[in-house]
Design an enzyme around this catalytic site. Sequence first.
Site, PDB file in Angstrom:
ATOM      1  N   GLU A 179       0.840  -1.194   0.000  1.00 50.89           N
ATOM      2  CA  GLU A 179       0.000   0.000   0.000  1.00 50.89           C
ATOM      3  C   GLU A 179       0.879   1.250   0.000  1.00 50.89           C
ATOM      4  OE1 GLU A 179      -3.221  -0.123  -0.206  1.00 50.89           O
ATOM      5  OE2 GLU A 179      -3.523  -2.279   0.161  1.00 50.89           O
ATOM      6  N   LYS A 194      -2.615 -12.404  11.771  1.00 48.10           N
ATOM      7  CA  LYS A 194      -2.743 -13.763  11.246  1.00 48.10           C
ATOM      8  C   LYS A 194      -2.250 -14.808  12.240  1.00 48.10           C
ATOM      9  CE  LYS A 194      -2.366 -12.130   6.487  1.00 48.10           C
ATOM     10  NZ  LYS A 194      -1.478 -11.980   5.299  1.00 48.10           N
ATOM     11  N   GLY A 292      -3.976 -11.640  -3.103  1.00 48.24           N
ATOM     12  CA  GLY A 292      -4.350 -11.553  -4.511  1.00 48.24           C
ATOM     13  C   GLY A 292      -5.825 -11.771  -4.699  1.00 48.24           C
TER      14      GLY A 292
END
Length: 409
Positions: A179, A194, A292
């Site tokens: 980003e 995560k 993705g």
Amino acid sequence: MGHGVVGSGVAEILTTHKQKLFSSVGEEISLKYILDLREFPKSPLCDRFTKDFEVIVNDKEVRVVIETMGGLNPAYEFTKRCLSLGKSVVTSNKELVARHGAELLKIAKENNANYLFEASVGGGIPILRPIDQCLVANNVDEIAGILNGTTNFILTKMINENMAFDTALKLAQDLGYAERNPEADVEGHDACRKICILASLAFGKHVYPDNVHTEGITKITLEDVEYAASWGGVIKLIGSCKPLDNGLMDIVVAPMFVPCTSQLANINDVFNGIMVRGDCTGDVVFYGKGAGKLPTASAVVADTVDCCKHLKTRKRLFWADSTENNIADYKLSKVKVYVRALADDISSAYTMAQEIFGATSRLDRKDAQEGEFAFVTEEPLPYGEILSGLESLKRLDVEILSTIRIGNL
């Protein structure tokens, strides 16, 4: 809900793979609404768009809601309302699951609905379902992995192409891997969310990201990369968690030296790799694209199919909330470390390091600057003792340039 990168991928798969999904579920999965504040007049699904969440939540025909909005608000409130009405929710939103997973799973259970989030960790890599089902016969001794593709891409460029961190970061941004504000990636926050989800699922108690010691890769230099190679490994950003005998969890996100013999050492570019160490299976490694459009959407649609197959029954996926801190102080964790430093008298400084840390091994690299030396400790020490030892070296006019953990991977 949300028609960004992942959401548009989900809509694409639901419409282009209808026959494949029909054969799996036994009936058609119909995409009824797409919630987004933006206009998509050229979309072939333009008649499905709405800006009003109330239309979705009040429609009794809607049995499964897919949340790909990201962030906490309004995703949190929207998810709670859907689950409270018995609508199952599928999400790729790692921030929401890491922050409120226990609460949302409880609401789902109370309303005979499902809350599934395979895509929240590892994108298209199947990892949560294997931990919950395929490895259920194992006591999980440790989970460790490369959980962020952006940082792995940057480190790969530093390792393989001798590219400086800033240059590699800019390339990642130019290619769309990072980003414009890359803080969540390079400071380790994304990997932290995560590993919290993985730890919560594997060990049954919610792990909150705010309680996890997290370090990023912004201080990693090409000199450190060279010393890692001299040692026989590479540098990777690792999220790891293992249970301790006292019931607490040893969990951290930090750069680590990973030996070239480890399966994680050869995972490069934007790929993720997650190792689950079971007491029956030994090490099992899951590898693939961690982000993705279509890889992540694939995991979302798989969860959607699972929900459609279980409209009247609940999946077993669950963990309890944790009211007390269930994480051990990271300073008590025993580790080996690599240290790079500067001193006027290298011989004297290294002798002092050996007196402080015990057995150590010197590392070398070509073209080291004058006064630079590096070493790795041979015996694991509590990280707090290592920090104290480094302070002792500083008082002896030794400048500490880098400290990186050595992963037992």
